[in-house]
Design a protein around this motif. Structure first.
Motif, PDB file in Angstrom:
ATOM      1  N   GLN A  61       0.829  -1.207   0.000  1.00 23.72           N
ATOM      2  CA  GLN A  61       0.000   0.000   0.000  1.00 23.72           C
ATOM      3  C   GLN A  61       0.863   1.257   0.000  1.00 23.72           C
ATOM      4  O   GLN A  61       0.531   2.248  -0.646  1.00 23.72           O
ATOM      5  CB  GLN A  61      -0.925  -0.004   1.215  1.00 23.72           C
ATOM      6  CG  GLN A  61      -2.070  -0.994   1.132  1.00 23.72           C
ATOM      7  CD  GLN A  61      -2.895  -1.026   2.397  1.00 23.72           C
ATOM      8  OE1 GLN A  61      -2.353  -1.127   3.505  1.00 23.72           O
ATOM      9  NE2 GLN A  61      -4.215  -0.941   2.262  1.00 23.72           N
ATOM     10  N   GLU A  62       1.997   1.196   0.704  1.00 20.85           N
ATOM     11  CA  GLU A  62       2.917   2.334   0.710  1.00 20.85           C
ATOM     12  C   GLU A  62       3.486   2.579  -0.685  1.00 20.85           C
ATOM     13  O   GLU A  62       3.523   3.711  -1.172  1.00 20.85           O
ATOM     14  CB  GLU A  62       4.062   2.087   1.694  1.00 20.85           C
ATOM     15  CG  GLU A  62       5.072   3.225   1.725  1.00 20.85           C
ATOM     16  CD  GLU A  62       6.404   2.830   2.333  1.00 20.85           C
ATOM     17  OE1 GLU A  62       7.372   3.586   2.157  1.00 20.85           O
ATOM     18  OE2 GLU A  62       6.470   1.772   2.974  1.00 20.85           O
ATOM     19  N   SER A  63       3.919   1.506  -1.348  1.00 23.96           N
ATOM     20  CA  SER A  63       4.471   1.624  -2.702  1.00 23.96           C
ATOM     21  C   SER A  63       3.429   2.152  -3.677  1.00 23.96           C
ATOM     22  O   SER A  63       3.747   2.897  -4.611  1.00 23.96           O
ATOM     23  CB  SER A  63       4.991   0.273  -3.189  1.00 23.96           C
ATOM     24  OG  SER A  63       6.077  -0.159  -2.411  1.00 23.96           O
ATOM     25  N   PHE A  64       2.159   1.805  -3.435  1.00 25.70           N
ATOM     26  CA  PHE A  64       1.090   2.211  -4.346  1.00 25.70           C
ATOM     27  C   PHE A  64       0.875   3.723  -4.314  1.00 25.70           C
ATOM     28  O   PHE A  64       0.462   4.320  -5.307  1.00 25.70           O
ATOM     29  CB  PHE A  64      -0.211   1.476  -3.982  1.00 25.70           C
ATOM     30  CG  PHE A  64      -1.253   1.525  -5.064  1.00 25.70           C
ATOM     31  CD1 PHE A  64      -0.988   1.017  -6.329  1.00 25.70           C
ATOM     32  CD2 PHE A  64      -2.499   2.090  -4.819  1.00 25.70           C
ATOM     33  CE1 PHE A  64      -1.941   1.066  -7.330  1.00 25.70           C
ATOM     34  CE2 PHE A  64      -3.462   2.144  -5.809  1.00 25.70           C
ATOM     35  CZ  PHE A  64      -3.186   1.630  -7.072  1.00 25.70           C
ATOM     36  N   ALA A  71       1.198   6.632 -12.463  1.00 26.00           N
ATOM     37  CA  ALA A  71       0.095   6.207 -13.333  1.00 26.00           C
ATOM     38  C   ALA A  71      -0.656   7.428 -13.852  1.00 26.00           C
ATOM     39  O   ALA A  71      -1.007   7.509 -15.034  1.00 26.00           O
ATOM     40  CB  ALA A  71      -0.849   5.282 -12.570  1.00 26.00           C
ATOM     41  N   GLY A  72      -0.892   8.407 -12.977  1.00 25.28           N
ATOM     42  CA  GLY A  72      -1.535   9.647 -13.408  1.00 25.28           C
ATOM     43  C   GLY A  72      -0.679  10.415 -14.388  1.00 25.28           C
ATOM     44  O   GLY A  72      -1.176  10.968 -15.371  1.00 25.28           O
ATOM     45  N   MET A  73       0.624  10.441 -14.144  1.00 25.48           N
ATOM     46  CA  MET A  73       1.542  11.136 -15.050  1.00 25.48           C
ATOM     47  C   MET A  73       1.577  10.474 -16.421  1.00 25.48           C
ATOM     48  O   MET A  73       1.749  11.143 -17.445  1.00 25.48           O
ATOM     49  CB  MET A  73       2.947  11.172 -14.437  1.00 25.48           C
ATOM     50  CG  MET A  73       3.037  12.002 -13.171  1.00 25.48           C
ATOM     51  SD  MET A  73       4.654  11.932 -12.384  1.00 25.48           S
ATOM     52  CE  MET A  73       5.544  13.173 -13.291  1.00 25.48           C
ATOM     53  N   LEU A  74       1.416   9.150 -16.429  1.00 29.67           N
ATOM     54  CA  LEU A  74       1.378   8.413 -17.693  1.00 29.67           C
ATOM     55  C   LEU A  74       0.220   8.904 -18.558  1.00 29.67           C
ATOM     56  O   LEU A  74       0.376   9.153 -19.761  1.00 29.67           O
ATOM     57  CB  LEU A  74       1.230   6.919 -17.391  1.00 29.67           C
ATOM     58  CG  LEU A  74       1.021   5.971 -18.580  1.00 29.67           C
ATOM     59  CD1 LEU A  74       2.230   6.006 -19.493  1.00 29.67           C
ATOM     60  CD2 LEU A  74       0.768   4.553 -18.079  1.00 29.67           C
ATOM     61  N   PHE A 298      13.948   7.260 -21.928  1.00 30.92           N
ATOM     62  CA  PHE A 298      13.126   7.905 -20.912  1.00 30.92           C
ATOM     63  C   PHE A 298      12.713   6.907 -19.832  1.00 30.92           C
ATOM     64  O   PHE A 298      12.706   7.239 -18.636  1.00 30.92           O
ATOM     65  CB  PHE A 298      11.875   8.527 -21.543  1.00 30.92           C
ATOM     66  CG  PHE A 298      12.005  10.005 -21.799  1.00 30.92           C
ATOM     67  CD1 PHE A 298      11.545  10.930 -20.876  1.00 30.92           C
ATOM     68  CD2 PHE A 298      12.580  10.479 -22.967  1.00 30.92           C
ATOM     69  CE1 PHE A 298      11.660  12.296 -21.100  1.00 30.92           C
ATOM     70  CE2 PHE A 298      12.708  11.838 -23.215  1.00 30.92           C
ATOM     71  CZ  PHE A 298      12.244  12.744 -22.270  1.00 30.92           C
ATOM     72  N   PHE A 299      12.365   5.688 -20.239  1.00 29.40           N
ATOM     73  CA  PHE A 299      12.020   4.640 -19.267  1.00 29.40           C
ATOM     74  C   PHE A 299      13.200   4.391 -18.326  1.00 29.40           C
ATOM     75  O   PHE A 299      13.047   4.388 -17.098  1.00 29.40           O
ATOM     76  CB  PHE A 299      11.646   3.349 -19.997  1.00 29.40           C
ATOM     77  CG  PHE A 299      11.316   2.199 -19.068  1.00 29.40           C
ATOM     78  CD1 PHE A 299      10.010   1.944 -18.707  1.00 29.40           C
ATOM     79  CD2 PHE A 299      12.317   1.377 -18.569  1.00 29.40           C
ATOM     80  CE1 PHE A 299       9.696   0.888 -17.845  1.00 29.40           C
ATOM     81  CE2 PHE A 299      12.026   0.328 -17.713  1.00 29.40           C
ATOM     82  CZ  PHE A 299      10.709   0.080 -17.345  1.00 29.40           C
ATOM     83  N   GLY A 300      14.385   4.190 -18.907  1.00 28.52           N
ATOM     84  CA  GLY A 300      15.570   3.908 -18.104  1.00 28.52           C
ATOM     85  C   GLY A 300      15.951   5.066 -17.205  1.00 28.52           C
ATOM     86  O   GLY A 300      16.336   4.875 -16.045  1.00 28.52           O
ATOM     87  N   MET A 437       6.726   4.248 -12.283  1.00 27.87           N
ATOM     88  CA  MET A 437       5.645   3.517 -11.647  1.00 27.87           C
ATOM     89  C   MET A 437       6.085   2.108 -11.245  1.00 27.87           C
ATOM     90  O   MET A 437       5.738   1.606 -10.174  1.00 27.87           O
ATOM     91  CB  MET A 437       4.462   3.442 -12.620  1.00 27.87           C
ATOM     92  CG  MET A 437       3.206   2.808 -12.069  1.00 27.87           C
ATOM     93  SD  MET A 437       1.790   3.087 -13.184  1.00 27.87           S
ATOM     94  CE  MET A 437       2.416   2.447 -14.733  1.00 27.87           C
ATOM     95  N   ILE A 438       6.872   1.481 -12.097  1.00 25.80           N
ATOM     96  CA  ILE A 438       7.327   0.108 -11.833  1.00 25.80           C
ATOM     97  C   ILE A 438       8.414   0.087 -10.762  1.00 25.80           C
ATOM     98  O   ILE A 438       8.481  -0.831  -9.949  1.00 25.80           O
ATOM     99  CB  ILE A 438       7.846  -0.534 -13.135  1.00 25.80           C
ATOM    100  CG1 ILE A 438       6.687  -0.741 -14.112  1.00 25.80           C
ATOM    101  CG2 ILE A 438       8.544  -1.860 -12.855  1.00 25.80           C
ATOM    102  CD1 ILE A 438       7.130  -1.218 -15.487  1.00 25.80           C
ATOM    103  N   CYS A 439       9.248   1.113 -10.754  1.00 24.62           N
ATOM    104  CA  CYS A 439      10.419   1.134  -9.875  1.00 24.62           C
ATOM    105  C   CYS A 439      10.115   0.846  -8.401  1.00 24.62           C
ATOM    106  O   CYS A 439      10.711  -0.059  -7.816  1.00 24.62           O
ATOM    107  CB  CYS A 439      11.150   2.462 -10.023  1.00 24.62           C
ATOM    108  SG  CYS A 439      12.600   2.602  -8.990  1.00 24.62           S
TER     109      CYS A 439
END
Length: 495
Positions: A61-64, A71-74, A298-300, A437-439
């Motif tokens: 939940q903390e990571s979320f 996710a919003g920035m995406l 950009f992903f990296g 988001m994945i990080c």
């Protein structure tokens, strides 16, 4: 034109007028937006652990809380790029500033976890408009000074990270996380306060056929800079290109716009045909290689940058969780604030290195060298090191990744024509948001599980591949003029 009058482009006008007071004011306005985004991103490393402790959240939940912002920035990065390419840069950053400030301030009043998640996601949607401000500022800079002044613009991000780290250090132990969220939203409000004085991009206006409005903006530039516009008629790359075609073939006149300056170049302007067409232009044969490589870079970059920010605090707590000698939590939190504060200053030498290299070595060589150097700094962390050495190595890695992030935000707008510039940078930025988001869910989660070696190796792989992709970019943009259309973009690349 046909009347024998001399012609000049927006780039030629900006070079003739030089960098002066007008650009300084534009820099201050765009820079405030960059400070705002940096503060909203930096606070994630402080708010997550504090909310987890206050509300008894799980580590997932903390990571979320962090991931939902990305996710919003995406969503926002793609959406606002299209909006600003179609309706103008000013409207783009007006909407994003309103959403960022409103949702950011309200999130400080969140009564429960669900409302906090929803509001932080909205903040992310607003923050996705960051590339609009960078592209807007870029379009006012004379070509010879572009690299250096874009590095200066990036310094506002560093200012934001240092301000947020300082604010957290003083606010969190006494007032708590709600005050940090509320105070961190205030810089966005300044964009709304001074919105009325922000001009539209003359390059955008010229592309849309609104030449008179573009000239009015350029006259303001000349007046404030104490210079004069070149004599003659203002034209866009598109009109020059169509004029050249018309001299080669009478048939070309059938598809050329008329001589009326208010006629919009719809055939060449994909932004009038919606987001799908803009995306298809980014993946057209002339742009597809640059676009796909830019997405990876950009992903990296985002995965690595935000990962290093989070690792600065996570490795501190990781030592207490994964080793027998546990520290007291208050002392640990204070150490975390101190380490993040120290690491934030790593961005200053990162910016100085960027400024020194970007217009001398070029964009590609500068970025790739910094990516590979970052790998070297992180390598010793594959095994657990002392706290002092860990902070020092992360400091060095942060210098490198700040440099690459700075340079890619210079390079990305330069490789796209005006018609899809903010869409192109926005979509690339969206790919970066996926990395961000994945990080926290993957790499930082490994540290939580006492798998530091696996986490660092993952960072090494991502950063190394990003450096390789930079070397594969098809062209260098150092000293090149910005283009308005895909055709003129290709022409500039071949020169």
């Amino acid at each position: 034109m046909g009347d024998g009058s001399p012609e000049y482009t927006v780039d030629e006008a900006l070079v003739a007028m030089g960098f002066g007071k007008f650009q300084i004011l534009v820099l201050a306005y765009a820079g405030m937006g960059w400070v705002s985004e940096a503060m909203e991103m930096m606070l994630l490393s402080f708010v997550g652990p504090a909310v987890q402790s206050a509300w008894g959240l799980s580590s997932q939940q903390e990571s979320f809380i962090t991931s939902v912002v990305f996710a919003g920035m995406l969503v926002g990065a793609y959406t606002w790029g299209i909006v600003s390419d179609k309706h103008g840069r000013r409207k783009g950053f007006l909407i994003t500033a309103t959403i960022t400030f409103g949702a950011g301030f309200l999130s400080a009043l969140s009564p429960n976890y669900t409302s906090l998640i929803l509001l932080r996601c909205l903040v992310g949607v607003g923050l996705g408009g960051g590339p609009v401000l960078s592209s807007w500022f870029l379009e006012f800079i004379p070509a010879p000074n572009r690299g250096t002044w874009m590095v200066v613009f990036s310094a506002f991000w560093t200012l934001g990270t240092i301000l947020e780290a300082s604010l957290a250090w003083f606010v969190m132990p006494t007032l708590g996380w709600r005050w940090l969220l509320g105070l961190s939203s205030l810089p966005s409000s300044l964009l709304l306060v001074f919105y009325w004085v922000a001009p539209e991009s003359p390059r955008y206006l010229c592309l849309k056929g609104r030449t008179t409005e573009a000239i009015n903006v350029l006259e303001r530039v000349a007046r404030l800079n104490g210079t004069k516009l070149p004599s003659g008629n203002l034209v866009s790359d598109l009109k020059i290109e169509l004029s050249e075609k018309s001299t080669l073939s009478e048939d070309a006149r059938l598809i050329s716009p008329t001589e009326n300056e208010d006629t919009s170049p719809k055939e060449m302007d994909s932004s009038d045909m919606g987001g799908i067409s803009s995306l298809s232009m980014l993946l057209s044969p002339k742009l597809v290689r640059s676009t796909l490589l830019l997405w990876v870079v950009f992903f990296g970059n985002a995965f690595s940058y935000y990962g290093l920010v989070l690792l600065t605090t996570e490795l501190s707590s990781g030592h207490s969780k994964c080793t027998p000698d546990k520290l007291q939590s208050d002392k640990l939190l204070d150490t975390g604030y101190r380490d993040v504060f120290i690491a934030s200053f790593a961005e200053l030498p990162g910016l100085l290195i960027s400024a020194a290299m970007v217009d001398r070595l070029g964009r590609k060589l500068s970025m790739s060298a910094m990516f590979f150097l970052c790998c070297i700094f992180l390598l010793p962390l594959v095994i657990q090191q002392s706290q002092g050495l860990t902070t020092s190595l992360l400091f060095g890695a942060r210098i490198c990744i700040t440099a690459t992030f700075t340079i890619v935000y210079i390079y990305a707008p330069e490789i796209y024509p005006t018609s899809v510039r903010t869409t192109g940078v926005g979509v690339a930025s969206a790919m970066g948001r996926i990395g961000g988001m994945i990080c926290p869910l993957v790499a930082v989660g490994l540290v939580h599980g006492c798998h530091q070696t696996a986490s660092i190796l993952l960072f090494e792989i991502v950063i190394f591949l990003s450096g390789v992709c930079v070397l594969l970019f098809p062209f260098e943009t150092k000293g090149c003029e910005l283009s308005d259309t895909v055709s003129s973009n290709s022409k500039n690349q071949s020169q």
